[in-house]
Design an enzyme around this catalytic site. Structure first.
Site, short mmCIF file in Angstrom:
data_model
loop_
_atom_site.label_atom_id
_atom_site.label_comp_id
_atom_site.label_asym_id
_atom_site.label_seq_id
_atom_site.Cartn_x
_atom_site.Cartn_y
_atom_site.Cartn_z
N GLU A 36 -5.97 -2.55 7.97
CA GLU A 36 -5.90 -1.96 9.52
C GLU A 36 -5.39 -2.98 10.44
O GLU A 36 -5.72 -3.29 11.58
CB GLU A 36 -7.49 -1.52 9.94
CG GLU A 36 -8.08 -0.55 9.25
CD GLU A 36 -9.40 0.12 9.85
OE1 GLU A 36 -9.39 1.50 9.49
OE2 GLU A 36 -9.95 -0.41 10.55
N GLU A 62 -10.28 3.65 3.31
CA GLU A 62 -11.71 4.13 3.92
C GLU A 62 -11.88 5.32 4.28
O GLU A 62 -11.28 5.87 5.29
CB GLU A 62 -11.70 2.82 4.92
CG GLU A 62 -11.66 1.47 4.42
CD GLU A 62 -11.86 0.48 5.73
OE1 GLU A 62 -12.79 0.67 6.49
OE2 GLU A 62 -11.01 -0.45 5.73
#
Length: 481
Positions: free
Chosen positions: A152, A244
């Site tokens: 991320e 995720e």
């Protein structure tokens, strides 16, 4: 993403390893990577969530079997959670427990490598010795490692400056390659939210450094999730990992399974179908977030698939129907034990709504139209205490009229035989339903599960013909996405 390691840095021991001169970036020609034929299913993200171990025996693996891979987290600064157990309030992590357990042989590992507050140390060479240690650990793992470097990367919570991030990404990759690590693939993962192409490309380390393009998927708009990352993957010829994945805010144990399946899982499955040309791995987070100190009060919920009977059944059938790759499958999963205060929790949640319309139709065998010798038999182990038996001669069968559109069928049965029986759609035998003996005509049941194509409003028969074998039937479930 911040979920696992935001609190990490304040606790971690800094490894005092330095290098006087940075390693030069190496020229490297990436080998084109072909997406797996079927989506590979990974599960995470802590030992309790994954399960399947002596000390952790109430997780995903204990109810569904071993996935194709599992997810763990560490940082380059300390390499915590690899050779010893660590817990920063988000569940125990200890990668070597997976490596030491025979049940996890062949199960790959996706590693979220945090670089929060470490970019300068990486780029100065201070953490080069840890790159070497990391390489040694990867090599001895004897399985494929998917390394999500600075996952991320564009998330404001990580604070990565684009140029420093790219330089660190490359240095880590070059360092691992220098050590001759051959079982690692490098993953470039965004948050998946409101992506802007130009902003993402500021962080791109280069085609020779990225094997997989990835993003997170929580309560995203399925049409917008990872949109630019998917476009970049197609342009650059890279496979995609949804690194995720979880229905944030849901409480699978307490929420209505049908409603949640329709509102979150079905759109996600459509997202996969729309992007099946590039998506090769999905990693589901199967966690009881609300009991972990790091996430308590943040609204992550309870996303344990085993805690909801409806959802666990749908998930098992989806794995088979979609052909997702796993390592093992449990045919007879244990019963999930609800907590003593379940009813109080459920009342407090106050989310149950009656008369919801699902996309699954479970029909009792005794409610079908019997053919030939077929008639009811009593059995306390059957749903409703009875089923239909004596399906052993040509023409014997069960007819279900006006069935809803389905692409999957599940039949709960008992028999001492191993063989097949016919499935007719609108009067014509369309499928052979194959089965194995359960050891008894009553008391012990198994499931026939098979992909089919049944139009809406069809008449469907389970029918005995020459060459078939006899079985007793408890119920039939017609299912669709």
């Amino acid at each position: 993403m911040r979920r696992y390691l935001l609190a990490l840095i304040s606790f971690a021991l800094i490894t005092a390893c330095s290098s006087s001169t940075p390693m030069p970036e190496q020229e490297f020609v990436a080998t084109p990577i072909t997406k797996p034929e079927n989506i590979r299913l990974f599960v995470g993200q802590d030992l309790g969530a994954v399960g399947g171990l002596a000390q952790y025996d109430n997780g995903y693996v204990d109810y569904f079997g071993h996935p194709a891979g599992i997810t763990i987290y560490t940082s380059l600064q300390s390499l915590e959670g690899l050779t010893e157990k660590v817990n920063y309030g988000a569940g125990d992590n200890h990668a070597n427990l997976y490596l030491q357990d025979p049940g996890y042989n062949g199960v790959d590992i996706a590693i979220g490598l945090s670089l929060v507050d470490q970019l300068d140390k990486v780029n100065s060479g201070e953490l080069d010795a840890n790159i070497v240690k990391f390489a040694q650990w990867m090599a001895q793992s004897e399985r494929k490692i998917y390394l999500r470097i600075g996952y991320e990367f564009e998330g404001a919570w990580n604070g990565y400056a684009p140029e420093s991030y790219k330089k660190a990404f490359r240095r880590i990759v070059d360092g691992l390659r220098k050590e001759g690590v051959s079982n690692v693939e490098f993953v470039w993962q965004s948050s998946g939210y409101e992506e802007e192409r130009d902003d993402l490309l500021q962080y791109y380390p280069g085609d020779n450094y990225v094997d997989w393009i990835a993003y997170s998927y929580f309560n995203h708009d399925p049409k917008e999730a990872g949109k630019e990352m998917l476009r970049l993957a197609r342009e650059k010829g890279k496979p995609v990992m949804i690194a995720e994945l979880t229905p944030r805010g849901a409480n699978l144990m307490l929420d209505d399974g049908k409603e949640l399946w329709d509102s979150w899982f079905v759109p996600f499955l459509q997202h996969l179908e729309d992007n099946q040309d590039v998506i090769g791995i999905i990693a589901y987070i199967n966690a009881l977030w609300d009991e972990q100190p790091m996430w308590k009060g943040q609204g992550w919920g309870d996303t344990r698939l085993q805690s909801n009977l409806y959802l666990s059944g749908k998930w098992r059938r989806t794995i088979k129907r979609e052909g997702w790759e796993t390592t093992s499958t449990l045919k007879q999963p244990p019963i999930f034990i609800l907590p003593e205060d379940y009813e109080e929790q459920k009342a407090a949640r106050d989310k149950m709504k009656p008369n919801l319309t699902g996309n699954e139709s479970q029909l009792q065998a005794e409610d079908a139209i019997p053919r030939g010798n077929v008639r009811i038999y009593p059995d306390s182990a059957a749903v409703g205490g009875k089923g239909m038996a004596y399906m052993y001669q040509t023409g014997d069968g069960l007819k279900f009229e006006n069935v809803t559109q389905s692409n999957y069928i599940a039949v709960r049965y008992a028999t001492i035989n191993t063989g097949k029986i016919g499935l007719a759609v609108n009067g014509s035998r369309a499928y052979d339903l194959t089965f194995e003996g359960t050891g008894s005509w009553v008391g012990t049941y198994d499931m026939i599960e098979q992909q089919v194509s049944i139009p809406d409003g069809a008449d469907v028969e389970i029918i005995f013909e020459s060459g078939d074998s006899a079985l007793n039937i408890d119920y039939v479930m017609f299912d669709r996405r």
